[in-house]
Design a protein around this motif. Structure first.
Motif, mmCIF file in Angstrom:
data_model
loop_
_atom_site.group_PDB
_atom_site.id
_atom_site.type_symbol
_atom_site.label_atom_id
_atom_site.label_comp_id
_atom_site.label_asym_id
_atom_site.label_seq_id
_atom_site.Cartn_x
_atom_site.Cartn_y
_atom_site.Cartn_z
ATOM 1 N N GLY A 248 0.794 -1.307 -0.066
ATOM 2 C CA GLY A 248 0.078 0.069 -0.127
ATOM 3 C C GLY A 248 0.955 1.547 0.005
ATOM 4 N N ARG A 249 1.937 1.177 0.591
ATOM 5 C CA ARG A 249 2.681 2.449 0.849
ATOM 6 C C ARG A 249 3.259 2.901 -0.551
ATOM 7 N NH1 ARG A 249 6.809 3.991 4.102
ATOM 8 N NH2 ARG A 249 6.137 3.070 5.802
ATOM 9 N N GLU A 250 3.568 1.784 -1.419
ATOM 10 C CA GLU A 250 4.102 2.207 -2.524
ATOM 11 C C GLU A 250 3.043 2.365 -3.770
ATOM 12 O OE1 GLU A 250 7.259 2.548 -3.157
ATOM 13 O OE2 GLU A 250 7.606 2.044 -1.202
ATOM 14 N N LEU A 251 2.046 1.664 -3.619
ATOM 15 C CA LEU A 251 0.685 1.731 -4.548
ATOM 16 C C LEU A 251 0.100 3.018 -4.612
ATOM 17 C CD1 LEU A 251 -0.712 0.299 -6.924
ATOM 18 C CD2 LEU A 251 -2.300 -0.839 -5.169
ATOM 19 N N ASP B 162 -3.775 10.666 -5.603
ATOM 20 C CA ASP B 162 -4.782 10.623 -6.694
ATOM 21 C C ASP B 162 -5.805 9.193 -6.775
ATOM 22 O OD1 ASP B 162 -4.461 13.324 -7.584
ATOM 23 O OD2 ASP B 162 -2.682 12.607 -8.866
ATOM 24 N N LEU B 163 -4.891 8.112 -6.538
ATOM 25 C CA LEU B 163 -5.527 6.674 -6.612
ATOM 26 C C LEU B 163 -6.526 6.692 -5.155
ATOM 27 C CD1 LEU B 163 -5.833 4.178 -7.963
ATOM 28 C CD2 LEU B 163 -3.618 3.484 -6.668
ATOM 29 N N ALA B 164 -5.946 6.815 -4.174
ATOM 30 C CA ALA B 164 -6.673 6.900 -2.782
ATOM 31 C C ALA B 164 -8.115 7.556 -2.990
ATOM 32 C CB ALA B 164 -5.909 7.209 -1.799
ATOM 33 N N ALA B 165 -8.076 8.637 -4.002
ATOM 34 C CA ALA B 165 -9.385 9.295 -3.962
ATOM 35 C C ALA B 165 -10.523 8.338 -5.028
ATOM 36 C CB ALA B 165 -8.966 10.684 -4.743
ATOM 37 N N LYS B 166 -9.936 7.459 -5.600
ATOM 38 C CA LYS B 166 -10.791 6.686 -6.340
ATOM 39 C C LYS B 166 -11.002 5.251 -5.833
ATOM 40 C CE LYS B 166 -9.148 9.242 -10.552
ATOM 41 N NZ LYS B 166 -8.114 9.909 -9.879
ATOM 42 N N ILE B 167 -9.742 4.559 -5.532
ATOM 43 C CA ILE B 167 -9.870 3.084 -5.026
ATOM 44 C C ILE B 167 -9.489 3.087 -3.551
ATOM 45 C CG2 ILE B 167 -8.591 0.783 -5.453
ATOM 46 C CD1 ILE B 167 -10.275 2.104 -8.080
ATOM 47 N N ARG B 168 -10.333 2.155 -3.079
ATOM 48 C CA ARG B 168 -10.297 2.004 -1.626
ATOM 49 C C ARG B 168 -9.108 1.278 -1.170
ATOM 50 N NH1 ARG B 168 -13.235 1.220 3.233
ATOM 51 N NH2 ARG B 168 -12.174 2.542 4.580
ATOM 52 N N PRO B 169 -7.880 1.884 -0.364
ATOM 53 C CA PRO B 169 -6.813 1.159 0.025
ATOM 54 C C PRO B 169 -7.002 -0.067 0.820
ATOM 55 C CG PRO B 169 -6.587 3.425 0.135
ATOM 56 C CD PRO B 169 -8.020 3.441 -0.137
ATOM 57 N N THR B 170 -7.854 0.125 1.800
ATOM 58 C CA THR B 170 -8.064 -1.114 2.848
ATOM 59 C C THR B 170 -8.323 -2.173 2.131
ATOM 60 O OG1 THR B 170 -8.529 0.574 4.600
ATOM 61 C CG2 THR B 170 -9.582 -1.591 4.905
ATOM 62 N N SER B 171 -9.289 -2.263 1.112
ATOM 63 C CA SER B 171 -9.812 -3.483 0.605
ATOM 64 C C SER B 171 -8.958 -3.780 -0.459
ATOM 65 C CB SER B 171 -11.394 -3.450 0.340
ATOM 66 O OG SER B 171 -11.494 -2.196 -0.439
ATOM 67 N N THR B 172 -8.226 -2.877 -1.057
ATOM 68 C CA THR B 172 -7.174 -3.240 -2.283
ATOM 69 C C THR B 172 -6.106 -4.015 -1.539
ATOM 70 O OG1 THR B 172 -7.990 -1.570 -3.585
ATOM 71 C CG2 THR B 172 -5.611 -2.429 -4.150
ATOM 72 N N VAL B 173 -5.334 -3.679 -0.542
ATOM 73 C CA VAL B 173 -4.152 -4.061 -0.006
ATOM 74 C C VAL B 173 -4.302 -5.142 1.127
ATOM 75 C CG1 VAL B 173 -2.737 -2.375 -0.776
ATOM 76 C CG2 VAL B 173 -3.480 -2.221 1.441
ATOM 77 N N ALA C 207 -1.048 -17.575 -2.592
ATOM 78 C CA ALA C 207 -2.383 -16.867 -1.574
ATOM 79 C C ALA C 207 -2.077 -15.268 -1.727
ATOM 80 C CB ALA C 207 -2.228 -17.000 -0.214
ATOM 81 N N ILE C 208 -0.866 -14.750 -1.786
ATOM 82 C CA ILE C 208 -0.968 -13.406 -2.059
ATOM 83 C C ILE C 208 -1.550 -12.766 -3.300
ATOM 84 C CG2 ILE C 208 0.772 -11.460 -1.953
ATOM 85 C CD1 ILE C 208 2.521 -12.840 0.118
ATOM 86 N N GLY C 209 -0.850 -13.710 -4.547
ATOM 87 C CA GLY C 209 -1.391 -13.292 -5.705
ATOM 88 C C GLY C 209 -2.593 -13.500 -5.804
ATOM 89 N N PHE C 210 -3.373 -14.584 -5.289
ATOM 90 C CA PHE C 210 -4.715 -14.423 -5.348
ATOM 91 C C PHE C 210 -5.539 -13.312 -4.909
ATOM 92 C CE2 PHE C 210 -4.715 -19.233 -6.564
ATOM 93 C CZ PHE C 210 -5.278 -19.183 -7.441
ATOM 94 N N ALA C 211 -5.086 -13.048 -3.741
ATOM 95 C CA ALA C 211 -5.643 -11.711 -3.194
ATOM 96 C C ALA C 211 -5.490 -10.412 -3.603
ATOM 97 C CB ALA C 211 -4.973 -11.692 -1.694
ATOM 98 N N ALA C 212 -4.259 -10.256 -4.530
ATOM 99 C CA ALA C 212 -4.110 -9.114 -5.642
ATOM 100 C C ALA C 212 -5.275 -9.230 -6.481
ATOM 101 C CB ALA C 212 -2.684 -9.276 -5.846
ATOM 102 N N ASN C 213 -5.372 -10.491 -6.987
ATOM 103 C CA ASN C 213 -6.611 -10.592 -8.105
ATOM 104 C C ASN C 213 -7.745 -10.343 -7.421
ATOM 105 O OD1 ASN C 213 -6.001 -11.936 -10.956
ATOM 106 N ND2 ASN C 213 -4.424 -12.700 -9.462
ATOM 107 N N ALA C 214 -8.069 -10.337 -6.045
ATOM 108 C CA ALA C 214 -9.391 -9.904 -5.470
ATOM 109 C C ALA C 214 -9.280 -8.593 -5.126
ATOM 110 C CB ALA C 214 -9.671 -11.014 -4.285
ATOM 111 N N ALA C 215 -8.725 -7.710 -5.164
ATOM 112 C CA ALA C 215 -8.528 -6.210 -4.778
ATOM 113 C C ALA C 215 -10.013 -5.720 -5.071
ATOM 114 C CB ALA C 215 -7.479 -5.625 -5.680
ATOM 115 N N CYS C 216 -10.297 -5.118 -4.248
ATOM 116 C CA CYS C 216 -11.942 -4.550 -4.322
ATOM 117 C C CYS C 216 -12.047 -3.115 -3.366
ATOM 118 C CB CYS C 216 -13.024 -5.656 -3.768
ATOM 119 S SG CYS C 216 -12.763 -5.815 -1.866
ATOM 120 N N GLY C 217 -13.189 -2.537 -3.903
ATOM 121 C CA GLY C 217 -13.328 -1.362 -3.275
ATOM 122 C C GLY C 217 -13.337 -0.023 -3.892
#
Length: 456
Positions: A148-151, A155-166, A189-199
């Motif tokens: 999250g600190r790199e992503l 600008d991005l946090a205004a559109k995509i929800r950080p909590t549910s993404t990372v 597991a980490i890669g699957f979770a990256a595919n499930a980024a939401c919010g």
């Protein structure tokens, strides 16, 4: 024909680095300070969840899982037991209900409302190493925060929800560790979770309440990702940093190489703070500055206008620059104008400030509030979140209060909030049992005992 087996944990990709950290980090490598911070984060999560249990969105989450089949996992603060996935969803959603969850500022994320529901459900679903629970939580916070600190930027946090993404990546890493998965399976597991980024962050503009459920969905996705990995399914080893991976999807691929756990003595969980106010991260310091002015003797009726000096992330985050009207408590909890005005009127920082969104004096003050960018606060962010509240009074004088950073809730306040919420829900004896169960985690006790202790 079966797909050829691949050894994906050996390439130096972002998910490989995170997976190796999750698997290779020994409990002895983690400083006691980080382990105890994890225990405090657990107490904070439980306090928020128990206190939020009767809020409308919490009741909706309970109603959803109530219709599902029974299972082994506790829905905190209720007599319900459901599947691990359903319990993780409910507990993540309820735990987010107060908007007082723990905060990791550099990633703009609330990590506890994903990591703890994931681990609570897993601990009742499978036989896990109870002694490793707090270390697994530290790993989960580290993985999510490292991404999250790199992503995320403003600008991005205004559109995509950080909590549910990372958050789902952190929850998946914590679950994979507690399940004893190797580096390759943990990477999956980490890669699957990256595919499930939401919010999405449309809710502040439209007045929706979907934000509360983002954490629950992320916790459910974290468990799903870890179990899929345990079943042997494969995943792109470049799910985070590939040409069509997570960072590329948000046009931030150049930052992906920097994704690296801090580890050693700089664990990300140590930079997590506990909120004093049950509201958005960015209103915390302004509310404390407003309270300082109240304590100096300023009264709301004397105030003609208000200036709040802050930094761009705070002013630009969805819902933070909102003078009203307010469609519900979530709108109010996001608004700097409302939150400061409510403190000036009530004389305190409290959940009660948000129960009414149309108080005439609060609305008057919110309407005469201006937000400004202060360069020194901008330079100091995210290491510090400074704020200044400047009041113009009816006699023409000005009063101001400046804080260089938010004053976080300390461990004593977190425990007091847990005791109060548990006593109200479980009674005095139940509160004592829950407190003892939290203290025993990693020292002879596990999260399954904590989960059981949250039931009335």
């Amino acid at each position: 024909m079966a797909a050829p087996e691949r050894k994906i944990a050996q390439r130096d990709t972002a998910s490989a680095r995170l997976a190796r950290f999750a698997v290779d980090t020994r409990r002895a490598d983690i400083p006691d300070e980080a382990i105890e911070k994890a225990r405090g984060c657990l107490a904070d999560f439980l306090a928020c969840t128990l206190e939020a249990g009767d809020l409308p969105w919490s009741r909706q989450a309970v109603a959803f899982v109530e219709a599902m089949p029974e299972g082994p996992c506790t829905v905190v603060g209720t007599s319900l037991k459901r599947s691990a996935l359903d319990a993780a969803f409910a507990n993540g959603s309820i735990g987010h209900g107060l908007v007082r969850e723990d905060m990791h500022v550099p990633s703009c994320s609330h990590l506890g409302v994903v990591v703890w529901p994931t681990l609570l459900a897993l601990s009742q679903w499978k036989a896990v190493d109870a002694e490793d629970v707090l270390a697994a939580a530290v790993v989960g916070y580290e993985v999510a925060a490292s991404v999250g600190r790199e992503l995320f930027d403003a600008d991005l946090a205004a559109k995509i929800r950080p909590t549910s993404t990372v958050g789902a990546m952190g929850g998946a890493a914590a679950a994979a560790r507690l399940m004893g998965l190797d580096a390759e399976r943990t990477q999956a597991a980490i890669g699957f979770a990256a595919n499930a980024a939401c919010g999405l962050n449309e809710w502040p503009w439209a007045g929706g309440n979907e934000m509360f459920f983002h954490a629950g969905l992320a916790a459910r996705n974290a468990l799903t990702a870890a179990q899929l990995a345990a079943c042997g399914t494969t995943i792109s080893d470049t799910a985070i940093d590939g040409r069509a991976g997570l960072f590329a999807a948000y046009e931030r691929l150049e930052r992906a190489d920097a994704v690296e756990p801090l580890g050693r003595d700089e664990y990300e969980i140590l930079s997590v703070y506990w909120k004093p106010a049950p509201a958005c991260n960015y209103v915390q310091t302004p509310c404390q500055a407003a309270l300082e002015l109240v304590q100096q003797g300023v009264r709301a009726a004397e105030v003609v206008s208000i200036d709040i000096d802050s930094f761009p992330h705070a002013v630009r985050y969805p819902g933070c620059d909102n003078p009203g009207p307010f469609s519900g408590p979530l709108d109010a909890k996001m608004s700097l104008q409302f939150s400061v005005a409510a403190v000036l009127v009530s004389g305190e920082i409290a959940e009660a400030n948000y129960r009414t969104q149309d108080h005439p004096e609060v609305m008057r003050l919110a309407g005469v509030t201006k937000l400004n960018i202060e360069p020194s606060f901008q330079v100091a962010y995210p290491a510090k979140q400074g704020a200044r509240v400047r009041l113009t009074l009816t006699d023409g004088t000005t009063r101001l209060a400046t804080l260089p950073d938010v004053v976080a809730a300390d461990r004593a306040m977190v425990r007091a909030r847990l005791d109060a919420a548990a006593s109200a829900t479980l009674g005095a004896d139940g509160a004592a049992r829950l407190s003892a169960a939290v203290d025993a985690v990693g020292a002879g006790g596990g999260l399954s005992e904590v989960a059981e202790a949250t039931q009335p």
